[in-house]
Write an enzyme that holds these catalytic residues in place. Structure first.
Site, PDB file in Angstrom:
ATOM      1  N   ASP A  31      -8.935  -0.644   6.707  1.00 27.13           N
ATOM      2  CA  ASP A  31      -7.974  -1.014   7.751  1.00 27.13           C
ATOM      3  C   ASP A  31      -6.548  -1.078   7.202  1.00 27.13           C
ATOM      4  O   ASP A  31      -5.586  -0.793   7.912  1.00 27.13           O
ATOM      5  CB  ASP A  31      -8.327  -2.392   8.330  1.00 27.13           C
ATOM      6  CG  ASP A  31      -9.794  -2.534   8.674  1.00 27.13           C
ATOM      7  OD1 ASP A  31     -10.115  -2.671   9.860  1.00 27.13           O
ATOM      8  OD2 ASP A  31     -10.621  -2.498   7.743  1.00 27.13           O
ATOM      9  N   PHE A  32      -6.422  -1.464   5.922  1.00 31.14           N
ATOM     10  CA  PHE A  32      -5.098  -1.690   5.351  1.00 31.14           C
ATOM     11  C   PHE A  32      -4.362  -0.393   5.027  1.00 31.14           C
ATOM     12  O   PHE A  32      -3.184  -0.423   4.658  1.00 31.14           O
ATOM     13  CB  PHE A  32      -5.213  -2.538   4.082  1.00 31.14           C
ATOM     14  CG  PHE A  32      -5.706  -3.942   4.317  1.00 31.14           C
ATOM     15  CD1 PHE A  32      -5.904  -4.434   5.605  1.00 31.14           C
ATOM     16  CD2 PHE A  32      -5.985  -4.774   3.249  1.00 31.14           C
ATOM     17  CE1 PHE A  32      -6.367  -5.722   5.823  1.00 31.14           C
ATOM     18  CE2 PHE A  32      -6.446  -6.070   3.455  1.00 31.14           C
ATOM     19  CZ  PHE A  32      -6.643  -6.545   4.747  1.00 31.14           C
ATOM     20  N   GLN A  46      -8.120  -2.564  -0.313  1.00 37.41           N
ATOM     21  CA  GLN A  46      -9.082  -3.664  -0.196  1.00 37.41           C
ATOM     22  C   GLN A  46     -10.005  -3.451   0.996  1.00 37.41           C
ATOM     23  O   GLN A  46     -11.207  -3.721   0.926  1.00 37.41           O
ATOM     24  CB  GLN A  46      -8.353  -4.998  -0.073  1.00 37.41           C
ATOM     25  CG  GLN A  46      -7.820  -5.508  -1.399  1.00 37.41           C
ATOM     26  CD  GLN A  46      -7.395  -6.966  -1.329  1.00 37.41           C
ATOM     27  OE1 GLN A  46      -7.237  -7.525  -0.251  1.00 37.41           O
ATOM     28  NE2 GLN A  46      -7.203  -7.579  -2.481  1.00 37.41           N
ATOM     29  N   PHE A  47      -9.439  -2.974   2.089  1.00 35.21           N
ATOM     30  CA  PHE A  47     -10.203  -2.604   3.277  1.00 35.21           C
ATOM     31  C   PHE A  47      -9.563  -1.341   3.842  1.00 35.21           C
ATOM     32  O   PHE A  47      -8.345  -1.179   3.784  1.00 35.21           O
ATOM     33  CB  PHE A  47     -10.174  -3.724   4.327  1.00 35.21           C
ATOM     34  CG  PHE A  47     -10.788  -5.006   3.847  1.00 35.21           C
ATOM     35  CD1 PHE A  47     -12.137  -5.256   4.007  1.00 35.21           C
ATOM     36  CD2 PHE A  47     -10.009  -5.966   3.223  1.00 35.21           C
ATOM     37  CE1 PHE A  47     -12.707  -6.434   3.551  1.00 35.21           C
ATOM     38  CE2 PHE A  47     -10.564  -7.149   2.763  1.00 35.21           C
ATOM     39  CZ  PHE A  47     -11.919  -7.382   2.925  1.00 35.21           C
ATOM     40  N   GLU A  63       0.807  -1.216   0.000  1.00 34.78           N
ATOM     41  CA  GLU A  63       0.000   0.000   0.000  1.00 34.78           C
ATOM     42  C   GLU A  63       0.842   1.270   0.000  1.00 34.78           C
ATOM     43  O   GLU A  63       0.518   2.252  -0.676  1.00 34.78           O
ATOM     44  CB  GLU A  63      -0.935   0.002   1.219  1.00 34.78           C
ATOM     45  CG  GLU A  63      -2.110  -0.946   1.120  1.00 34.78           C
ATOM     46  CD  GLU A  63      -1.776  -2.378   1.485  1.00 34.78           C
ATOM     47  OE1 GLU A  63      -2.662  -3.243   1.395  1.00 34.78           O
ATOM     48  OE2 GLU A  63      -0.601  -2.632   1.867  1.00 34.78           O
ATOM     49  N   HIS A  72     -10.724  -6.042   9.537  1.00 34.75           N
ATOM     50  CA  HIS A  72     -11.437  -5.730   8.297  1.00 34.75           C
ATOM     51  C   HIS A  72     -12.716  -4.941   8.545  1.00 34.75           C
ATOM     52  O   HIS A  72     -13.575  -4.889   7.667  1.00 34.75           O
ATOM     53  CB  HIS A  72     -11.806  -7.021   7.547  1.00 34.75           C
ATOM     54  CG  HIS A  72     -10.640  -7.858   7.141  1.00 34.75           C
ATOM     55  ND1 HIS A  72      -9.966  -8.659   8.021  1.00 34.75           N
ATOM     56  CD2 HIS A  72     -10.019  -8.016   5.939  1.00 34.75           C
ATOM     57  CE1 HIS A  72      -8.982  -9.287   7.392  1.00 34.75           C
ATOM     58  NE2 HIS A  72      -8.991  -8.908   6.129  1.00 34.75           N
TER      59      HIS A  72
END
Length: 660
Positions: free
Chosen positions: A422-423, A419-420, A397, A464
């Site tokens: 959180d990432f 993707q989420f 990321e 997530h």
């Protein structure tokens, strides 16, 4: 030190001499001014000039270089006017950052330079973005980026190397191996002796050359750059050199053994090259004196201009107005034809129409190409737009967000799918310290949208399920959007992509396939900073966003609340915030409750409560109520997740506020 002319003419050799002596003479002057207290800090590159000058001389003027704070020779060889450099170092207006950043923390597109941020590693990913833009534009240009051996310990280095190799990017990674990262020797940074070995590990060409020999630097880099222009690929060059002075002047060099300093002093790149030119009868004493005199006159004349320049005076309004690049919002209105579609379809449709509208828009993310993304939002995009614009990325990321910034520098727009949400922690640094600060620092906008699938209620557990918008509303320079309905999601996404500033676009996963709405077929926009008044009433104001809006709507349908006369405000955008709609409602109803899915402490509700109290205190008939999730990570089990979320607590708080 062995010098080889490599068929260079006397004029070419003299040109390199003038280029390498100039930063040395400037540094010697700066060290005097530092002792006199006329400049505040200095990062010396004495002993390393051959690398900066050699690399810059080997590239074309329009090719971008991303230097470090010890690469003065890059700036002087790029022919940046000295008065502007000196003003930059003294925080004056004639510099490049209007006093908002110091020393070499700046960029200038006029001279094809992008300066570093103090976190070092991110500029490697930025270089990848510029190189990717060159690749997409087919302009046959090379990008060069600098790092020290200390920076190669950072994850950003490894992510950038891997992406450059996988994508065959035309970029030269210039690693100055000078023995120390501040006081930490190379032996404590890495086990392998040569940094070039790391390049081999990533499947790219790698070379180790004498960084103190300007002819070796210049000729080899020139040859490598010419080869890359014909055959796009990344190359790592390790320059063996030594830093003769401290990391910065205040740190000193007591940690360096004296015999090591003495040995490298004999390899001084300026002195050795000067003696070589004299042996070759290219330079004589008279010429040397004349060249130095000319440069010293230039230095002193420009210092006089800088010292005579007034200190910067600004105002609160001016500084606030310089936070974002001006956005000329253009309204595209929806037509009457609508289709009932899901939230996820509205996002996909809006993204697709923006791709069709902007041929300079690139989408990057994990699994977004053939697979269509984990939520299938980009399904079919690869076939329509091609692999250049729909780019699968490795799991990295940080460097992809950095590359998106690099694309922006070259005039591209980018949407990065996390993707989420959180990432985003794996890319937090470039979001907070690069995208957010860039325009304020040196007027370089970051035309980047980060798509942030977020939220609980789907049994996805602690990693997530976060809704982490408050991390970013706290950071000046970012815009934060959080739609609750498909119609808003499509129109706001179009606006986010049109906006030249960095936008974090939150999309609640639980709404993706559960929420349907009639959504216009055509391309349309919705302005930022305009809340939506979903219900109107006189008794109470309910403020929320995202999934919270639907919790509030469902609550108001329940028998014990269905007679309540309430204003329900969907904020839609959190930065900028529509305070006018909020204040008008609160002044009308006198009571307000704020609902958020995020954990309560430090969230949006806290700031809203403070703003309402400060601006509407006289009209309040009750204390402002805040409701949020429990102060714990989002749990997995359904009953625990239900306990975590604020739905039941919202109903209790609403009853209390009504009865107050």
């Amino acid at each position: 030190m062995e010098f080889s002319r490599n068929n260079l003419t006397d004029n070419e050799l003299l040109s390199l001499y003038k280029a390498i002596i100039k930063p040395r003479l400037i540094e010697e002057k700066m060290l005097i001014l530092l002792r006199q207290g006329k400049i505040s800090k200095w990062f010396s590159g004495i002993g390393q000039e051959a690398i900066s000058v050699g690399v810059t001389s080997a590239l074309e003027q329009e090719e971008y270089i991303l230097p470090m704070h010890r690469n003065l020779g890059v700036f002087t060889t790029k022919n940046i006017p000295l008065d502007r450099l000196f003003s930059q170092w003294q925080g004056k207006k004639n510099g490049f950052t209007n006093g908002r950043d110091r020393s070499f923390h700046f960029g200038t597109n006029e001279y094809s330079i992008v300066g570093m941020i103090s976190h070092l590693g991110p500029q490697l990913g930025v270089a990848n973005g510029i190189a990717l833009a060159n690749l997409l534009s087919k302009n046959k240009q090379v990008t060069a980026v600098f790092s020290g051996e200390g920076g190669t310990s950072e994850g950003d280095f490894h992510e950038a190397m891997n992406v450059a190799s996988v994508w065959d990017l035309p970029v030269v990674f210039c690693i100055e191996h000078n023995g120390y990262g501040l006081s930490t020797p190379s032996s404590q940074q890495m086990k392998n002796q040569n940094i070039a070995d790391k390049g081999i590990g990533y499947g790219m060409e790698a070379y180790t050359i004498d960084g103190n020999n300007i002819l070796e630097v210049y000729t080899k880099v020139k040859k490598i750059a010419a080869s890359i222009r014909k055959n796009n690929r990344p190359v790592l060059i390790e320059f063996k050199t030594f830093r003769m002075r401290g990391h910065e002047e205040a740190s000193g060099t007591k940690y360096v053994p004296q015999d090591l300093k003495d040995a490298w002093a004999l390899k001084d790149p300026v002195e050795n090259f000067t003696q070589f030119l004299k042996k070759e009868n290219v330079l004589n004493e008279e010429q040397e004196v004349a060249i130095k005199k000319e440069i010293l006159t230039e230095i002193n004349d420009n210092l006089k201009l800088t010292f005579a320049e007034n200190t910067i005076v600004s105002s609160e309004i001016n500084e606030l107005n310089e936070l974002y690049k001006e956005f000329d919002y253009k309204e595209f209105t929806p037509v009457s034809k609508k289709n009932k579609i899901r939230f996820v379809d509205a996002i996909s449709n809006g993204l697709k129409q923006s791709m069709e509208k902007h041929d300079n828009l690139v989408i990057m993310g994990q699994d977004i190409a053939e697979y269509g993304g984990v939520f299938k939002i980009t399904d079919g995009f690869l076939e329509q737009f091609g692999k250049d614009r729909i780019r699968n990325t490795p799991i990295c990321e940080s460097t992809i967000i950095e590359a998106a910034y690099g694309l922006s520098i070259k005039g591209y727009k980018t949407v990065v799918e996390l993707q989420f949400s959180d990432f985003v922690t794996s890319g937090f640094n470039p979001v907070i310290n690069l995208l957010a600060k860039s325009f304020y620092r040196w007027k370089q906008h970051a035309d980047v949208v980060l798509r942030m699938p977020c939220g609980a209620g789907v049994g996805a557990g602690p990693f997530h399920s976060q809704t982490n918008e408050a991390w970013f509303t706290k950071t000046p320079g970012l815009k934060v959007v959080y739609p609750a309905f498909p119609n808003d999601a499509k129109g706001l996404l179009a606006t986010a992509i049109n906006d030249p500033n960095p936008v974090l676009f939150f999309e609640h996963k639980a709404l993706y396939r559960s929420l349907y709405q009639e959504v216009p077929e055509n391309y349309y926009t919705i302005p930022f900073g305009k809340a939506s008044l979903i219900k109107e009433g006189n008794d109470i104001t309910i403020i929320s966003y995202g999934q919270g809006v639907h919790w509030a709507l469902n609550t108001l349908k329940e028998e014990k609340f269905n007679t309540l006369s309430a204003d329900l405000i969907d904020l839609r955008t959190l930065q900028p915030l529509d305070t006018e709609t909020i204040y008008n409602s609160v002044k009308k109803t006198g009571k307000v409750i704020i609902l958020q899915e995020d954990t309560l402490f430090g969230g949006i509700a806290s700031d809203l409560s403070a703003l309402i109290t400060e601006n509407c205190f006289k009209e309040l008939d009750a204390p402002v109520k805040r409701v949020g999730s429990l102060e714990i990570p989002v749990p997995f089990a359904a009953d625990l997740e239900k306990l975590f979320l604020p739905i039941d607590r919202f109903k209790e708080a609403l009853k209390e506020l009504i009865a107050y």
